[in-house]
Structure formats: structure tokens, C-alpha cells
Design a protein around this motif. Sequence first.
Motif, PDB file in Angstrom:
ATOM      1  N   GLY A 101       0.796  -1.215   0.000  1.00  0.00           N
ATOM      2  CA  GLY A 101       0.000   0.000   0.000  1.00  0.00           C
ATOM      3  C   GLY A 101       0.828   1.264   0.000  1.00  0.00           C
ATOM      4  O   GLY A 101       2.063   1.245  -0.094  1.00  0.00           O
ATOM      5  N   PRO A 102       0.162   2.415   0.131  1.00  0.00           N
ATOM      6  CA  PRO A 102       0.837   3.708   0.082  1.00  0.00           C
ATOM      7  C   PRO A 102       1.549   4.033   1.387  1.00  0.00           C
ATOM      8  O   PRO A 102       1.283   3.439   2.424  1.00  0.00           O
ATOM      9  CB  PRO A 102      -0.313   4.689  -0.175  1.00  0.00           C
ATOM     10  CG  PRO A 102      -1.492   4.037   0.474  1.00  0.00           C
ATOM     11  CD  PRO A 102      -1.307   2.555   0.266  1.00  0.00           C
ATOM     12  N   LYS A 103       2.464   5.016   1.319  1.00  0.00           N
ATOM     13  CA  LYS A 103       3.156   5.488   2.510  1.00  0.00           C
ATOM     14  C   LYS A 103       2.345   6.606   3.176  1.00  0.00           C
ATOM     15  O   LYS A 103       1.651   7.357   2.508  1.00  0.00           O
ATOM     16  CB  LYS A 103       4.542   6.018   2.144  1.00  0.00           C
ATOM     17  CG  LYS A 103       5.483   4.950   1.601  1.00  0.00           C
ATOM     18  CD  LYS A 103       6.817   5.566   1.206  1.00  0.00           C
ATOM     19  CE  LYS A 103       7.763   4.507   0.634  1.00  0.00           C
ATOM     20  NZ  LYS A 103       9.049   5.107   0.180  1.00  0.00           N
ATOM     21  N   LEU A 104       2.454   6.688   4.483  1.00  0.00           N
ATOM     22  CA  LEU A 104       1.838   7.780   5.229  1.00  0.00           C
ATOM     23  C   LEU A 104       2.760   8.989   5.153  1.00  0.00           C
ATOM     24  O   LEU A 104       3.920   8.924   5.572  1.00  0.00           O
ATOM     25  CB  LEU A 104       1.620   7.365   6.682  1.00  0.00           C
ATOM     26  CG  LEU A 104       0.991   8.413   7.607  1.00  0.00           C
ATOM     27  CD1 LEU A 104      -0.432   8.719   7.175  1.00  0.00           C
ATOM     28  CD2 LEU A 104       1.018   7.916   9.054  1.00  0.00           C
ATOM     29  N   LEU A 105       2.242  10.107   4.626  1.00  0.00           N
ATOM     30  CA  LEU A 105       3.052  11.304   4.438  1.00  0.00           C
ATOM     31  C   LEU A 105       2.831  12.350   5.514  1.00  0.00           C
ATOM     32  O   LEU A 105       3.681  13.218   5.730  1.00  0.00           O
ATOM     33  CB  LEU A 105       2.764  11.928   3.062  1.00  0.00           C
ATOM     34  CG  LEU A 105       3.028  11.037   1.851  1.00  0.00           C
ATOM     35  CD1 LEU A 105       2.655  11.760   0.562  1.00  0.00           C
ATOM     36  CD2 LEU A 105       4.493  10.608   1.802  1.00  0.00           C
ATOM     37  N   GLY A 111      -7.803  14.048   9.391  1.00  0.00           N
ATOM     38  CA  GLY A 111      -7.457  13.358   8.155  1.00  0.00           C
ATOM     39  C   GLY A 111      -5.968  13.080   8.052  1.00  0.00           C
ATOM     40  O   GLY A 111      -5.213  13.254   9.022  1.00  0.00           O
ATOM     41  N   ARG A 112      -5.542  12.652   6.890  1.00  0.00           N
ATOM     42  CA  ARG A 112      -4.131  12.361   6.675  1.00  0.00           C
ATOM     43  C   ARG A 112      -3.775  12.511   5.198  1.00  0.00           C
ATOM     44  O   ARG A 112      -4.646  12.544   4.330  1.00  0.00           O
ATOM     45  CB  ARG A 112      -3.784  10.952   7.158  1.00  0.00           C
ATOM     46  CG  ARG A 112      -4.435   9.808   6.404  1.00  0.00           C
ATOM     47  CD  ARG A 112      -3.918   8.461   6.925  1.00  0.00           C
ATOM     48  NE  ARG A 112      -4.461   7.335   6.194  1.00  0.00           N
ATOM     49  CZ  ARG A 112      -5.368   6.493   6.679  1.00  0.00           C
ATOM     50  NH1 ARG A 112      -5.830   6.673   7.908  1.00  0.00           N
ATOM     51  NH2 ARG A 112      -5.803   5.483   5.956  1.00  0.00           N
ATOM     52  N   LEU A 113      -2.474  12.602   4.932  1.00  0.00           N
ATOM     53  CA  LEU A 113      -1.934  12.635   3.581  1.00  0.00           C
ATOM     54  C   LEU A 113      -1.255  11.305   3.306  1.00  0.00           C
ATOM     55  O   LEU A 113      -0.498  10.797   4.145  1.00  0.00           O
ATOM     56  CB  LEU A 113      -0.915  13.767   3.415  1.00  0.00           C
ATOM     57  CG  LEU A 113      -1.441  15.146   3.004  1.00  0.00           C
ATOM     58  CD1 LEU A 113      -2.329  15.709   4.096  1.00  0.00           C
ATOM     59  CD2 LEU A 113      -0.277  16.084   2.717  1.00  0.00           C
ATOM     60  N   GLU A 114      -1.514  10.756   2.118  1.00  0.00           N
ATOM     61  CA  GLU A 114      -0.924   9.482   1.741  1.00  0.00           C
ATOM     62  C   GLU A 114      -0.194   9.622   0.411  1.00  0.00           C
ATOM     63  O   GLU A 114      -0.499  10.501  -0.404  1.00  0.00           O
ATOM     64  CB  GLU A 114      -2.010   8.411   1.577  1.00  0.00           C
ATOM     65  CG  GLU A 114      -2.856   8.177   2.804  1.00  0.00           C
ATOM     66  CD  GLU A 114      -4.015   7.231   2.519  1.00  0.00           C
ATOM     67  OE1 GLU A 114      -4.014   6.591   1.430  1.00  0.00           O
ATOM     68  OE2 GLU A 114      -4.932   7.134   3.360  1.00  0.00           O
ATOM     69  N   GLU A 115       0.748   8.729   0.222  1.00  0.00           N
ATOM     70  CA  GLU A 115       1.406   8.624  -1.071  1.00  0.00           C
ATOM     71  C   GLU A 115       0.353   8.318  -2.141  1.00  0.00           C
ATOM     72  O   GLU A 115      -0.559   7.526  -1.918  1.00  0.00           O
ATOM     73  CB  GLU A 115       2.439   7.493  -1.019  1.00  0.00           C
ATOM     74  CG  GLU A 115       3.103   7.172  -2.341  1.00  0.00           C
ATOM     75  CD  GLU A 115       3.947   5.916  -2.270  1.00  0.00           C
ATOM     76  OE1 GLU A 115       4.848   5.769  -3.104  1.00  0.00           O
ATOM     77  OE2 GLU A 115       3.707   5.076  -1.360  1.00  0.00           O
TER      78      GLU A 115
END
Length: 358
Positions: A101-105, A111-115
Motif C-alpha cells: 500500500g501507500p506510505k503515510l506522508l 485526516g491524513r496525507l498518503e502517497e
Amino acid sequence: MVIKTMNSLIPSCSSPEDLKRVLQTLGSSWGDVVEDLERLEVIPLKGAMTNEVYQINWPTLNGEDVHRKVLVRIYGDGVDLFFNRDDEIKTFECMSHHGYGPKLLGRFSDGRLEEFIHARTLSADDLRVEETSNLIAAKLREFHKLDMPGPKKVLLWERLRTWLKEARNLATPIEQEEFCLEAIEGEIDFLEMNITWADQEIGFCHNDLQYGNIMIDEETNAITIIDYEYSSFNPIAYDIANHFCEMAANYHTDTPHVLDYTLYPGKEERRRFITKYLGSTGDATSEEEVDRLLDDVERYSLTNHIFWGLWGIISGHVNKIEFDYMEYARQRFDQYWLRKILLLDLPYRDSVNKDDSL
């Protein structure tokens, strides 16, 4: 569209300044993107029913046509009733650490930002393509074998009872009667007694394997499973049942809540998937093993309808995403009562009590 202000960037974000700070920190670490956040392009991504998801195209210093992409996930209202957000973040980070899966940025208050993964999200039709379905089966087997931290304890029954309690607390008297909520506790008890046994295989299950949570790299055919909010250890038969039930859905139509159970996979399609699933590790698979899992999956489809039926009732009261949760719940419970009658004809193996099955 080009966004003018941070508040209009993500309309439902309750903390635009938090998001802005996370974006600025991320931009500084990259060093090759424009500093002016007003120039970000934001694209809402459809099909999400628990959270709101946006793709951000971030211009770089190399020119307007060159962008970095980020995915922003805004947590839906009331989702803490369904799962523990801190546990979900730990799962996300663990999956990322293992290359899934994607990386946590970055994270902000709601909320959050993901790759952004450079792969295509599947469509409803993709699930019926045999080659793609075979890839999903193999990837799901790999997913189930993940050695995730924590106790390898089945969460399904505890979660069903917790959600039933929440649904009863939120539902109106009319809804209580319409969805037969007083009877559902007995149905959960019945299912746990009749489809739980000591030798069932337990794995780390996604629990929400709809097409929107599966991505494919069309150059390499690599499958990526994303979005782990509902993930936990459960019987693998339950997870496969969930995937089959999701074939009745298309969340990218004008009526995304409408389910078409004529699209539920037939026995041969289910057998092909399960055969590929079991055989993907290279171990020899017997017809008896395939038949057994095939029957178990059908029985666990009943728990799946209750699971998402309760989710629909709760979401209808707490989530403001534009989706007819109550009608969705109604279809799920209707399907449960219909399928229960049909599946009673399946021969049940000797059941064991709950404690022996964990």
C-alpha cells in the motif's frame, strides 16, 4: 479546477490550517514544488463511503506540466463507532513498512496525507475479468498470510455485537421494527454457533475488498490492496465472501447505493477464484479442500450482509457523505433473510463453541 483558498480546497475539512501546515512541511521536505498552495489542483475521488478522498496535483519548479501527486483522506463523521483510528493508523504504517500500500506522508486533526499510487483503481467490471480476478485471488492469499502484530483473534463476532448495540441506540422505533433489530442478536448467535469450528483458517483480513480498494499497475499487472480501516484477523472465508458480495455493487453510478445481486458470482466463478486462491502458494490443492472453502464462504456471506446492514444503519445517522445508507442497509438485510433460507440446505459441519474457535 484551481483552488483559490485553503477552505475551498477541501470543503469538509474542519481544520484547513492544520492541513495547510502539513502540506507546507511536506513541500519543504520535497524541495521541488511551488510554495504557493493556492496553485494546487484538487480532484475529488468518487466512490468512498466512509471517508472523503481527494487527489492533489502539486506543480513543481520544473514546470506547470510536471506535478507531484498526493492523496488527502478526510475522515468521515462518526467513523470512530466502526473502528479505532489509532489502531487503523498502526495497521497502515505496518503495511507500508512491509511494502504494502501507500506510505503515510502526514497527519492532521481530521485526516491524513498518503502517497499517491501510480496505478489504476479497478472498476466494477474489472472484477469479472478472469485474468484480473486471478491476480486478486493470489494477492488476497498473500494478504491473509501477513504476520501482523497483535493477537490473532477473530474480531467478527465482537464487532457485530458492538455495531448492533450502536444501531439500536441510533435507530428510530420505526427503523428498529423495519430492520428487525430485536431479532438480529439471535441471528448473530445462531451464525456463530453454526459456522464456527476449530479448524477454520484465520488470517489477516481486509474486510472491505470492494473494487475501489484494489489497484493495478497496468505495466506490471501488480495488484495493490489499499484502505485498511476495517482490517482485522477473521476467518478467511468471511473475507472472500465479502469480496463476492461486493460484485453486486457499482459505486460509480447515479445510484451508488443500489445493489444488483444477479451479479453475484455463480458457483463456477466462485470455484475458479477459490481454486486460484488456494493454489497461489504453490501447494497442492484437493477438490475436497476447494469444496469445503466454497461452502464456508457461502455461509459467511450471511454474516457479511448483517455486518454491512448494521454499518448502513449507523452511517445513515452519523455520516454526511451523499449516499443512501438506509436503502443500502435495507437491501443487505433483505438479502440476509433470503439467503439464510437458501443456505440452510447446505450440510453444516459439527460446530464448536466460540472459545474453541479462536
